[in-house]
Enzyme design. Structure first.
Site, PDB file in Angstrom:
ATOM      1  N   ASP A 166       0.849  -1.198   0.000  1.00  0.00           N
ATOM      2  CA  ASP A 166       0.000   0.000   0.000  1.00  0.00           C
ATOM      3  C   ASP A 166       0.883   1.246   0.000  1.00  0.00           C
ATOM      4  OD1 ASP A 166      -2.114  -1.502   2.566  1.00  0.00           O
ATOM      5  OD2 ASP A 166      -2.065  -1.809   0.408  1.00  0.00           O
TER       6      ASP A 166
ATOM      7  N   ASP B 107      -0.694   7.733   7.894  1.00  0.00           N
ATOM      8  CA  ASP B 107      -0.349   6.354   8.280  1.00  0.00           C
ATOM      9  C   ASP B 107       0.948   6.374   9.086  1.00  0.00           C
ATOM     10  OD1 ASP B 107      -1.337   5.063   5.040  1.00  0.00           O
ATOM     11  OD2 ASP B 107      -2.352   4.755   6.957  1.00  0.00           O
TER      12      ASP B 107
ATOM     13  N   GLU C 275       1.038  -2.526  10.830  1.00  0.00           N
ATOM     14  CA  GLU C 275       0.846  -2.567   9.381  1.00  0.00           C
ATOM     15  C   GLU C 275       1.955  -1.803   8.673  1.00  0.00           C
ATOM     16  OE1 GLU C 275      -2.153  -1.046   5.797  1.00  0.00           O
ATOM     17  OE2 GLU C 275      -2.640  -0.543   7.879  1.00  0.00           O
ATOM     18  N   GLU C 276       2.460  -0.760   9.326  1.00  0.00           N
ATOM     19  CA  GLU C 276       3.426   0.129   8.669  1.00  0.00           C
ATOM     20  C   GLU C 276       4.883  -0.282   8.872  1.00  0.00           C
ATOM     21  OE1 GLU C 276      -0.030   1.714   7.476  1.00  0.00           O
ATOM     22  OE2 GLU C 276       1.981   1.848   6.608  1.00  0.00           O
TER      23      GLU C 276
ATOM     24  N   ASP D 145      -3.122  -1.610  13.537  1.00  0.00           N
ATOM     25  CA  ASP D 145      -3.314  -0.910  12.256  1.00  0.00           C
ATOM     26  C   ASP D 145      -3.463   0.549  12.657  1.00  0.00           C
ATOM     27  OD1 ASP D 145      -5.819  -1.112   9.552  1.00  0.00           O
ATOM     28  OD2 ASP D 145      -4.154   0.268   9.923  1.00  0.00           O
TER      29      ASP D 145
ATOM     30  N   LEU E 223      -3.623   3.404  11.205  1.00  0.00           N
ATOM     31  CA  LEU E 223      -4.619   4.224  10.525  1.00  0.00           C
ATOM     32  C   LEU E 223      -5.350   3.338   9.531  1.00  0.00           C
ATOM     33  CD1 LEU E 223      -5.755   6.470   8.434  1.00  0.00           C
ATOM     34  CD2 LEU E 223      -5.456   7.175  10.795  1.00  0.00           C
ATOM     35  N   ASP E 224      -6.605   3.078   9.828  1.00  0.00           N
ATOM     36  CA  ASP E 224      -7.409   2.222   8.945  1.00  0.00           C
ATOM     37  C   ASP E 224      -8.341   3.069   8.081  1.00  0.00           C
ATOM     38  OD1 ASP E 224     -10.383   0.601   8.956  1.00  0.00           O
ATOM     39  OD2 ASP E 224      -8.617  -0.385   8.102  1.00  0.00           O
TER      40      ASP E 224
ATOM     41  N   GLU F 153      -6.036  -6.429  11.695  1.00  0.00           N
ATOM     42  CA  GLU F 153      -7.380  -5.959  11.299  1.00  0.00           C
ATOM     43  C   GLU F 153      -8.438  -6.988  11.716  1.00  0.00           C
ATOM     44  OE1 GLU F 153      -6.631  -3.074   7.446  1.00  0.00           O
ATOM     45  OE2 GLU F 153      -6.329  -5.224   7.151  1.00  0.00           O
TER      46      GLU F 153
HETATM   47  O1  FBP Z   1     -10.828   0.000  -1.539  1.00  0.00           O
HETATM   48  P1  FBP Z   1     -11.155  -1.397  -1.173  1.00  0.00           P
HETATM   49  O2  FBP Z   1     -10.448  -2.424  -2.021  1.00  0.00           O
HETATM   50  O3  FBP Z   1     -12.615  -1.655  -1.098  1.00  0.00           O
HETATM   51  O4  FBP Z   1     -10.573  -1.611   0.304  1.00  0.00           O
HETATM   52  C1  FBP Z   1     -11.109  -0.911   1.391  1.00  0.00           C
HETATM   53  C2  FBP Z   1     -10.615  -1.575   2.626  1.00  0.00           C
HETATM   54  O5  FBP Z   1      -9.205  -1.401   2.706  1.00  0.00           O
HETATM   55  C3  FBP Z   1      -8.843  -0.765   3.934  1.00  0.00           C
HETATM   56  O6  FBP Z   1      -8.677   0.593   3.702  1.00  0.00           O
HETATM   57  C4  FBP Z   1      -7.547  -1.412   4.375  1.00  0.00           C
HETATM   58  O7  FBP Z   1      -7.059  -0.820   5.517  1.00  0.00           O
HETATM   59  P2  FBP Z   1      -5.862   0.243   5.553  1.00  0.00           P
HETATM   60  O8  FBP Z   1      -6.412   1.539   5.127  1.00  0.00           O
HETATM   61  O9  FBP Z   1      -5.455   0.203   6.986  1.00  0.00           O
HETATM   62  O10 FBP Z   1      -4.759  -0.256   4.659  1.00  0.00           O
HETATM   63  C5  FBP Z   1     -10.036  -1.003   4.856  1.00  0.00           C
HETATM   64  O11 FBP Z   1     -10.191  -0.032   5.836  1.00  0.00           O
HETATM   65  C6  FBP Z   1     -11.205  -0.954   3.881  1.00  0.00           C
HETATM   66  O12 FBP Z   1     -12.320  -1.645   4.327  1.00  0.00           O
HETATM   67 MG    MG Z   2      -6.753  -1.246   7.784  1.00  0.00          MG
HETATM   68 MG    MG Z   3      -3.873   1.022   7.929  1.00  0.00          MG
END
Ligand code: FBP
Ligand code: MG
Ligand code: MG
Length: 328
Positions: free
Chosen positions: A70, A76, A99-100, A118, A120-121, A277
């Site tokens: 990512d 993040d 995650e980072e 995680d 920043l989600d 997660e």
């Molecule tokens: O854009 P997509 O493929 O639907 O993915 C969205 C999903 O990916 C994420 O952003 C992954 O988490 P991070 O932002 O911590 O990497 C989730 O929060 C979210 O549900």
């Molecule tokens: Mg996440």
């Molecule tokens: Mg994240």
């Protein structure tokens, strides 16, 4: 008269609640309480920065990638620094999985706990002012205190969690956690700078009418997933997808619903990461009466093999997850 009514209307403060419920904790000797306080403190700092996003230079990419490929956002990286610092200073945590970070970070060798986070989600929503979150899991270390961290400390099944939670930075900021005795929600009161209990022992509705899945990847869904999505449409369920796991999960936990991130052509194991997660949200889902699987297996029973492994994720109201499983 007015101030006392407001004081009365605000629930119990997080610190007091942790203290009052400390005896429920396994190994209740104050460290886990302190650790939860450290996480709450770091979340207030991150919350303050998020609220100023756009005014201060924390928008946009950090120009680097994390180990799951990512593009890291500045926030993040910043959130990762804030939580790492607070947990290092707190002294209760011996190792941090993030995650980072490619591998785990040694913090305090005398710490009794291992954290997976995680920071920043929902990173894709940072710059567009949509709810985002932080997710954390807490484990007891397996190795003796003061000795080097081992793989057994780091790769623990979700069923070994002693606590888990998330912070939702939304219209209000909430801290939601469990220590295996139900799920409690706290809302941040900005003028007092403190979290107060807003929902105690939250129960997720057994069934619901909301489904959350990114249909943009529908072409690469399995036949079973396509069947379940069609079933939701035939039932005239409501489609809701924020694109921030914490926010989608929180809504569905309150209202009844299911969140699905299935395996796709692009990601045969889906996108979401088991250690920082899915395990935490699976623990909270089960503690509120919901269910969490990879389509077949209970998430909390999955034996982790690597820090950043992905798993397909089906989580939410028990009857909805079981219905989805029955069609897969
Ligand atoms: O854009 P997509 O493929 O639907 O993915 C969205 C999903 O990916 C994420 O952003 C992954 O988490 P991070 O932002 O911590 O990497 C989730 O929060 C979210 O549900
Ligand atoms: Mg996440
Ligand atoms: Mg994240």
């Amino acid at each position: 008269m007015e101030s006392s009514r407001i004081a009365q209307s605000i629930g119990i403060a997080l610190d007091r609640f942790i203290k009052n419920n400390q005896d429920e904790f396994a190994y209740a000797s104050g460290e886990l309480s302190q650790l939860l306080r450290d996480i709450a403190l770091a979340s207030k700092v991150v919350n303050r920065e998020i609220n100023k996003a756009g005014l201060i230079d924390i928008m946009g990419g950090a120009g680097s990638q994390n180990n799951t490929g990512d593009d890291q956002q500045k926030l993040d990286v910043l959130a990762n620094i804030r939580f790492t610092r607070a947990l290092a200073k707190g002294g209760e945590v011996c190792a941090l999985i993030s995650e980072e970070e490619e591998s785990f970070t040694d913090l305090n060798n005398n710490g009794k706990y291992v954290i997976a986070i995680d920071p920043l989600d929902g990173s894709s929503n940072i710059d567009v002012n949509v709810s985002i979150g932080t997710i954390f899991s807490v484990y007891r270390r397996k190795s003796p205190i003061g000795t080097p961290i081992t793989e057994a400390d780091i790769l623990q099944k979700g069923s070994e969690q002693v606590a888990a939670g998330y912070i939702l930075y939304g219209s209000s900021t909430m801290l939601v956690y469990t220590t295996g005795h139900g799920v409690n929600c706290f809302t941040h009161e900005p003028s007092l700078g403190e979290y107060f209990l807003s929902k105690e022992r939250l129960i997720m509705p057994e069934d619901g009418r909301i489904y959350s899945i990114n249909e943009g990847s529908a072409n690469s869904f399995s036949e079973g997933v396509k069947k379940y999505v069609q079933y939701c449409k035939d039932q005239k369920y409501t489609a809701r997808y924020i694109g921030s796991l914490v926010a989608d999960f929180h809504r569905n936990m309150l209202k009844g619903g299911i969140y699905i991130y299935p395996s796709t052509a692009k990601d045969s194991n889906g996108k979401l990461r088991l250690m920082y997660e899915c395990n935490a949200l699976a623990f909270i889902a089960e503690q509120s009466g919901g269910k969490a699987t990879d389509g077949k297996n209970r998430i909390l029973d999955i034996e982790p093999t690597s820090l950043h492994q992905r798993v397909p994720f089906y989580v939410g109201s028990k009857e909805m997850v079981e219905k989805a499983e029955s069609l897969l």
